[in-house]
Design a protein around this motif. Structure first.
Motif, short mmCIF file in Angstrom:
data_model
loop_
_atom_site.label_atom_id
_atom_site.label_comp_id
_atom_site.label_asym_id
_atom_site.label_seq_id
_atom_site.Cartn_x
_atom_site.Cartn_y
_atom_site.Cartn_z
N LEU A 39 33.20 -2.05 15.74
CA LEU A 39 34.00 -2.97 16.48
C LEU A 39 35.47 -2.84 15.86
N ARG A 40 35.59 -2.52 14.48
CA ARG A 40 36.77 -2.42 13.93
C ARG A 40 37.52 -1.22 14.42
N GLN A 41 36.74 -0.07 14.69
CA GLN A 41 37.22 1.23 15.29
C GLN A 41 37.93 1.07 16.89
N LEU A 42 36.93 0.18 17.32
CA LEU A 42 37.13 -0.05 18.97
C LEU A 42 38.62 -0.79 18.73
N TRP A 43 38.85 -1.73 18.01
CA TRP A 43 40.03 -2.57 18.07
C TRP A 43 41.43 -1.59 17.57
N LYS A 44 41.00 -0.53 16.75
CA LYS A 44 41.85 0.16 16.40
C LYS A 44 42.37 1.30 17.62
N SER A 45 41.30 1.80 18.36
CA SER A 45 41.70 2.59 19.59
C SER A 45 42.40 1.65 20.64
N VAL A 46 42.10 0.21 20.57
CA VAL A 46 42.93 -0.69 21.42
C VAL A 46 44.50 -0.56 21.22
N GLU A 47 44.41 -0.64 19.99
CA GLU A 47 46.04 -0.74 19.19
C GLU A 47 46.75 0.63 19.69
N GLN A 48 45.78 1.55 19.46
CA GLN A 48 46.77 3.07 19.67
C GLN A 48 47.04 3.14 21.16
N ARG A 49 46.10 2.63 22.00
CA ARG A 49 46.31 2.82 23.49
C ARG A 49 47.55 1.73 23.88
N ALA A 50 47.67 0.61 23.22
CA ALA A 50 48.80 -0.29 23.43
C ALA A 50 50.00 0.19 22.91
N ALA A 51 50.14 0.81 22.01
CA ALA A 51 51.41 1.67 21.46
C ALA A 51 51.94 2.67 22.63
N ALA A 52 50.99 3.37 23.14
CA ALA A 52 51.35 4.27 23.92
C ALA A 52 51.53 3.91 25.67
N ALA A 53 51.01 2.58 25.72
CA ALA A 53 50.84 2.25 27.25
C ALA A 53 52.01 1.73 27.73
N LYS A 54 52.57 1.74 29.08
CA LYS A 54 53.72 0.92 29.34
C LYS A 54 52.81 -0.34 30.34
N ALA A 55 53.51 -1.51 30.17
CA ALA A 55 53.12 -2.76 30.75
C ALA A 55 53.36 -2.57 32.29
N PRO A 56 52.35 -3.12 33.08
CA PRO A 56 50.91 -3.63 32.84
C PRO A 56 49.88 -2.41 32.85
N ALA A 57 48.89 -2.72 31.87
CA ALA A 57 47.94 -1.46 31.60
C ALA A 57 46.89 -2.18 30.90
N GLU A 58 45.58 -1.46 31.58
CA GLU A 58 44.11 -1.78 30.91
C GLU A 58 44.20 -1.32 29.59
N LEU A 59 43.72 -1.87 28.59
CA LEU A 59 43.52 -1.09 27.44
C LEU A 59 42.13 -1.11 26.90
N HIS A 60 41.20 -2.06 27.43
CA HIS A 60 39.87 -2.03 27.08
C HIS A 60 39.02 -3.01 28.04
N ARG A 61 37.89 -2.34 28.70
CA ARG A 61 36.96 -3.11 29.59
C ARG A 61 35.78 -3.40 28.91
N GLU A 62 35.61 -4.66 29.01
CA GLU A 62 34.26 -5.38 28.35
C GLU A 62 33.03 -4.91 29.15
N ALA A 63 31.96 -4.62 28.41
CA ALA A 63 30.88 -4.37 28.87
C ALA A 63 30.21 -4.95 30.21
N GLY A 64 29.59 -3.95 30.96
CA GLY A 64 29.08 -4.50 32.41
C GLY A 64 27.86 -5.57 31.91
N LEU A 65 27.38 -6.03 33.19
CA LEU A 65 26.30 -6.89 33.09
C LEU A 65 24.77 -6.22 32.51
N LEU A 66 24.82 -5.02 32.77
CA LEU A 66 23.66 -4.28 32.22
C LEU A 66 23.49 -4.19 30.64
N ARG A 67 24.93 -3.74 30.13
CA ARG A 67 24.83 -3.84 28.68
C ARG A 67 24.78 -5.28 28.10
#
Length: 413
Positions: free
Chosen positions: A180-208
């Motif tokens: 989960l720590r590595q997942l958050w780091k990837s979210v931060e990296q995407r946030a630094a490069a993305a232009k708002a509004p943008a999706e950075l992370h999608r929560e798992a679907g119902l099956l997962r």
């Protein structure tokens, strides 16, 4: 646990001794928004409401309240709340997470208190504390996993040990934290490069989520009737709980000449659960009425006449009603304010027993549920966390003739 899939639709039902106790559904694996992380832009700041509206790219602007901007650890919050204008400005870009989906005319509610759920724990990048599920009752076990959490977290990180963490070794918990720590780091990296509004992370679907949150050692079988999802389900179980892999079974509707939900009597139980009037086994009944934010439940003795005296009849009806209401709140996924009009009881100890029964069920609910007590009018008040549109609104279609009231006004002129 039964998982019924049909094209984009996935429904899961949990049965205990053949009786339906939980029900979830999603129209597609990408339809849920709760838990998603976005980079948004502040559109408007309202000091009178201590809130801001944030464009996260969903059409309707999301709502951000000041409490969701302050530090998540209460001990690190200021004694007096500052004005929200001191914290955010119009045009400012902000990373937020959806905590409540859009409902009706309201946009999503978002927060900066980020949480990433894993199999054993919930990771919070900036919370600064370790919490333990209240459902873990043994004090020695609570202390053990709390100490593990303190060893695992770094600096401002926070960890909440889930009920499933009970008895787990430090190695498994540590692996969950690191993932989960590595997942958050990837979210931060995407946030630094993305232009708002943008999706950075999608929560798992119902099956997962079903495999991650619901599949436990005490679950005997998992039935799935969608061959296209079988390999994904098998891989998820192998990843999270490999010792339970043999409990996944395929249901062939053509061979069985019946649907999965019909075979296990889920369909008829769902139809009964979503009626406005629900019959109790004792002969009593519940009358159920929902608005957008308030649910009112009326308990009646109906055909139940009892065997001894009036107080005993009323008490037994109310106790059965408390059990059934707790079950139906989970199946219907009701959120918001709930008011229950139990049948009047003269004996104060009986009133306490009914409230205790409902409180006991509330503790077992995976969605936060709080019983507040009796009002002066003899009504029982409780609240249940509302994150998604409830199942009733997804299953039922509003009647175009009556608008959902069940009545049609006729005016003679």
């Amino acid at each position: 646990m039964l998982m019924h899939g049909h094209r984009e639709l996935l429904q899961t039902a949990v049965l205990l001794n053949g009786r339906l106790i939980d029900f979830y559904m999603e129209q597609s694996e990408s339809s849920g928004l709760v838990g998603n992380v976005y980079k948004g832009r502040v559109v408007n700041v309202l000091p009178g409401m201590q809130a801001a509206f944030v464009d996260i790219g969903l059409g309707k602007n999301a709502f951000l309240y000041i409490d969701d901007l302050l530090h998540p650890h209460l001990e690190k919050q200021p004694e007096q709340k500052p004005s929200i204008t001191e914290l955010v400005k119009s045009g400012q870009e902000l990373v937020v997470q959806v905590m409540k989906e859009p409902m009706g005319s309201k946009g999503a509610r978002v927060t900066t208190h980020f949480t990433l759920p894993g199999r054993w724990l919930v990771y919070m990048p900036i919370a600064g504390y370790v919490g333990v599920s209240k459902k873990i009752l043994t004090e020695s076990e609570r202390s053990r996993i709390r100490m593990i959490g303190e060893r695992l977290r770094l600096e401002e990180e926070g960890i909440i040990m889930r009920t499933a963490a009970e008895g787990e070794c430090e190695e498994s918990l540590g692996a969950d934290v690191e993932q989960l720590r590595q997942l958050w780091k990837s979210v931060e990296q995407r946030a630094a490069a993305a232009k708002a509004p943008a999706e950075l992370h999608r929560e798992a679907g119902l099956l997962r989520r079903a495999v991650r949150d619901t599949l436990t050692d005490d679950m005997d079988e998992v039935w799935l009737d969608d061959a296209s999802r079988y390999s994904e389900a098998a891989a998820l179980i192998q990843e999270m709980t490999p010792h339970l892999s043999d409990r996944l079974k395929v249901f062939d509707a053509r061979k069985e000449k019946s649907s999965l939900f019909d075979r296990f009597r889920v369909t008829e139980q769902l139809e009964a659960a979503f009626q406005n009037r629900i019959r109790l086994e004792c002969g009593g009944s519940l009358v159920w009425d929902e608005t957008e934010a308030l649910t009112v439940i009326d308990v009646n003795t109906a055909k139940y006449t009892g065997a001894t005296d009036l107080e005993d009849t009323v008490f037994k009806t109310n106790m059965e009603a408390a059990d059934e209401i707790a079950r139906l709140l989970r199946i219907r996924d009701v959120g918001g304010i709930i008011v229950i009009d139990f049948i009047d009881m003269e004996n104060e100890s009986n009133r306490e027993k009914v409230m205790a029964r409902l409180s006991d069920w509330a503790k077992r609910d995976r969605t936060k549920c709080t019983v507040f007590g009796w009002t002066r009018l003899g009504l029982l008040e409780l609240t249940r966390r509302k994150a998604r549109d409830n199942a009733a609104r997804q299953l039922n279609e509003r009647c175009p003739a009556c608008g959902g009231t069940g009545k049609k006004t006729t005016v003679n002129s």
